[in-house]
Design an enzyme around this catalytic site. Structure first.
Site, PDB file in Angstrom:
ATOM      1  CE  LYS A 126      -4.030  -1.324   2.281  1.00  0.00           C
ATOM      2  NZ  LYS A 126      -4.480  -1.876   3.619  1.00  0.00           N
ATOM      3  CG  HIS A 129      -1.015   7.469   3.196  1.00  0.00           C
ATOM      4  ND1 HIS A 129      -1.179   8.318   3.999  1.00  0.00           N
ATOM      5  CD2 HIS A 129      -0.910   5.932   3.463  1.00  0.00           C
ATOM      6  CE1 HIS A 129      -1.498   7.363   5.082  1.00  0.00           C
ATOM      7  NE2 HIS A 129      -1.588   6.195   4.262  1.00  0.00           N
ATOM      8  CG  HIS A 132       1.720   5.865   7.156  1.00  0.00           C
ATOM      9  ND1 HIS A 132       1.265   5.460   5.844  1.00  0.00           N
ATOM     10  CD2 HIS A 132       1.525   4.793   7.644  1.00  0.00           C
ATOM     11  CE1 HIS A 132       0.879   4.098   6.568  1.00  0.00           C
ATOM     12  NE2 HIS A 132       0.716   3.660   7.662  1.00  0.00           N
TER      13      HIS A 132
END
Ligand code: ARG
Length: 569
Positions: A126, A129, A132
């Protein structure tokens, strides 16, 4: 430790019957220097002594002995006693203290204490982004600061590498793996596969069944499924590592959820045996109604698989055993507040020492948004951290090219400024608040920004370079540092250690970020108001020394936040 505060507390405690330490905790530092360097408010004593605060202040002040002390003057204003420290003494003690310490501000407060910090923890396959980014920056700063204060800090990157979605990903890869260039652009390609297989699952129950089967196989150690999962993990970490290299992030452990998952069975057994668990439609849950939490904690799904919560419980047990932690911090967005509330309550039933349960702490932070709105996966407006950092570096480079076209190593400098700007901006807001990330605000060389602090540091270095020498502390005439601006800088330098301690008490790196801004501003005023080089030698020496101390504190502080200082800009 603040020696002046201690001295004042000692004197007051001789006059009234209150322990020195308690008094010390009441003493404040007034915002305006006209109100002295320290103030003792008498309001809390009013009830006990049955007198009005101004009267108490008056009475105490009359009895205080300040002869032959560093206290020059006391004044009673309303319910306060204001203390003025002798300015020469102040400069002397602060700079002597500074020159004595190798690593300025690094107390040994944390000696023999273990702190585990769980941060960053992106999810495999994933995007890494911008949400994070905040955990990575906050966790990283806490990690550095704890270490600096002598704690044994352990940085854990608890990768999200487990869950039923991997059964789907394996299925998709089996079917169409050849069509995608996983090695080139892993996260994007894996996301595409994931979206495609999800769609198919909705259309065809049999495919969904195959996905579940894959996950089961993965759990049971099927070699093919494990091989694929390891591949996904490897390519994802490689991509995350690019961001960590840019940010300078370090971890002591990369054990993710998958490492912990097998241990979850163990804790489910414990909770079952001591009657904490109840069954609900085939699933195992812990009812938390009595604890004031309306949502039960899901421990095992009806298909027998472990949950995010049970894995976190197993991780607590594992971390207690492995690290014997005094504190265990979890840095995630506030969206996980309920999760950690539940997990921390259930942890009481694991049979681990109470000390561990008490040490658990969720450090939650607000969202990061662009001026255009929320950045969430659902709205499709995800910004990858790597792209954000690259853009910041490019913008910084453009600014430098305009301001100082002849500088060497422009690329390297742009990296320090661009990344420093992002980290500083993220860490300047207190963690609970949401952030709206705005390029112009973050990169402005004049605003309350990382580049401004870097610029001030560079200024200190060019003063030192111009001077060509740094005087010995023995050569400093402290009476030359009694003006308002020098004193302002000195007092901030003195506060550095206390600031670091506050960061660890509140788990709040923004305290240090704001402090660096204050110090940079105070130095700028000092620089604008005082001629440093070319005054008489005694003045010059003392101002150079103060410049050096400021530069060092700015540099140490920035480094603790994860920001590098350029030497020129
Ligand atoms: N991987 C999770 C996420 O991206 C964060 C994990 C936080 N740590 C933990 N022990 N639960 O949301």
């Amino acid at each position: 430790m603040d020696k002046f505060k201690k001295e004042i507390a000692q004197k007051i405690s001789k006059v009234i019957d209150i322990p020195e330490q308690e008094i010390e905790s009441y003493i404040e530092v007034p915002k305006e220097s006209t109100k002295g360097d320290y103030a003792f408010p008498c309001f809390r004593l009013a009830k006990e002594l049955k007198k009005a605060p101004p009267l108490i202040a008056q009475e105490i002040s009359e009895k205080l002995q300040i002869k032959e002390s560093t206290i020059e003057k006391i004044e009673v204003v309303g319910g306060y006693i204001n203390f003025f420290i002798n300015k020469v003494e102040l400069a002397k003690q602060i700079l002597a203290n500074f020159s004595n310490q190798g690593e300025y501000g690094s107390s040994k407060k944390g000696k023999d204490k273990n702190v585990v910090i769980d941060y960053s923890a992106p999810n495999i396959a994933k995007p890494f982004h911008i949400g994070h980014l905040r955990t990575t920056a906050i966790g990283g700063a806490l990690y550095n600061i704890y270490k600096y204060l002598g704690y044994n800090a352990i940085g854990l990157n608890y990768l999200g590498d487990y869950g039923t979605q991997f059964g789907k990903l394996i299925e998709g890869y089996k079917r169409w793996g050849e069509e995608y260039n996983i090695d080139e652009n892993p996260i994007n390609e894996l996301m595409e596969i994931y979206i495609r297989i999800n769609k198919l699952c909705k259309e065809d129950e049999k495919v969904l069944e195959a996905c579940r089967e894959n996950f089961k196989k993965l759990e049971d150690g099927d070699p093919y499924c494990i091989e694929l999962w390891e591949k996904f993990k490897k390519v994802s970490i490689k991509e995350f590592q690019k961001v960590y290299d840019l940010l300078g992030s370090k971890f002591d452990s990369w054990d993710g959820e998958a490492t912990i998952a097998p241990k979850a069975k163990e804790i489910i057994k414990i909770l079952e045996e001591n009657g904490t668990i109840t069954e609900s439609q085939g699933a195992k849950i812990v009812d938390l109604e009595n604890e004031g939490i309306n949502t039960p904690c899901m421990i095992q799904k009806s298909d027998g698989s472990t949950t995010y919560a049970s894995r976190d419980l197993a991780a607590i047990m594992h971390r207690a055993k492995t690290y014997d932690f005094d504190k265990a911090l979890y840095v995630t967005s506030y969206e996980q507040v309920l999760h950690f509330k539940q997990v921390f309550v259930v942890a009481k039933h694991l049979g681990i020492d109470e000390k561990y349960v008490k040490g658990l702490e969720h450090v939650s932070y607000g969202m990061v948004m662009l001026p255009t709105g929320k950045m969430s996966t659902r709205e499709g407006k995800i910004i990858k951290i790597e792209d954000l950092l690259e853009e910041s570096i490019n913008r910084a480079e453009a600014t430098i090219a305009l301001k100082n076209p002849n500088l060497e190593n422009r690329k390297e400098l742009a990296k320090k400024v661009g990344i420093g700007a992002v980290i500083f901006n993220i860490l300047a807001t207190s963690t609970v608040k949401d952030i709206i990330f705005d390029w112009d605000a973050a990169l402005n060389f004049q605003g309350e920004t990382g580049p401004y602090v870097q610029y001030t540091y560079v200024r200190t270095q060019s003063v030192l370079e111009k001077a060509g020498y740094i005087p010995e502390i023995a050569e400093i005439k402290f009476e030359k540092l009694t003006d308002e601006y020098s004193q302002g800088v000195l007092k901030l330098i003195y506060k550095f250690e206390e600031i670091l301690e506050q960061v660890t008490e509140k788990e709040e790196p923004s305290i240090l970020t704001r402090y660096l801004l204050d110090l940079a501003k105070a130095y700028s005023s000092f620089y604008n108001e005082n001629k440093i080089i070319g005054e008489d030698e005694e003045i010059q020496n003392s101002r150079i020394y103060l410049t050096r101390a400021t530069g060092e504190v700015l540099k140490i502080g920035a480094k603790l936040l994860g920001i590098q200082m350029p030497e020129k800009m």
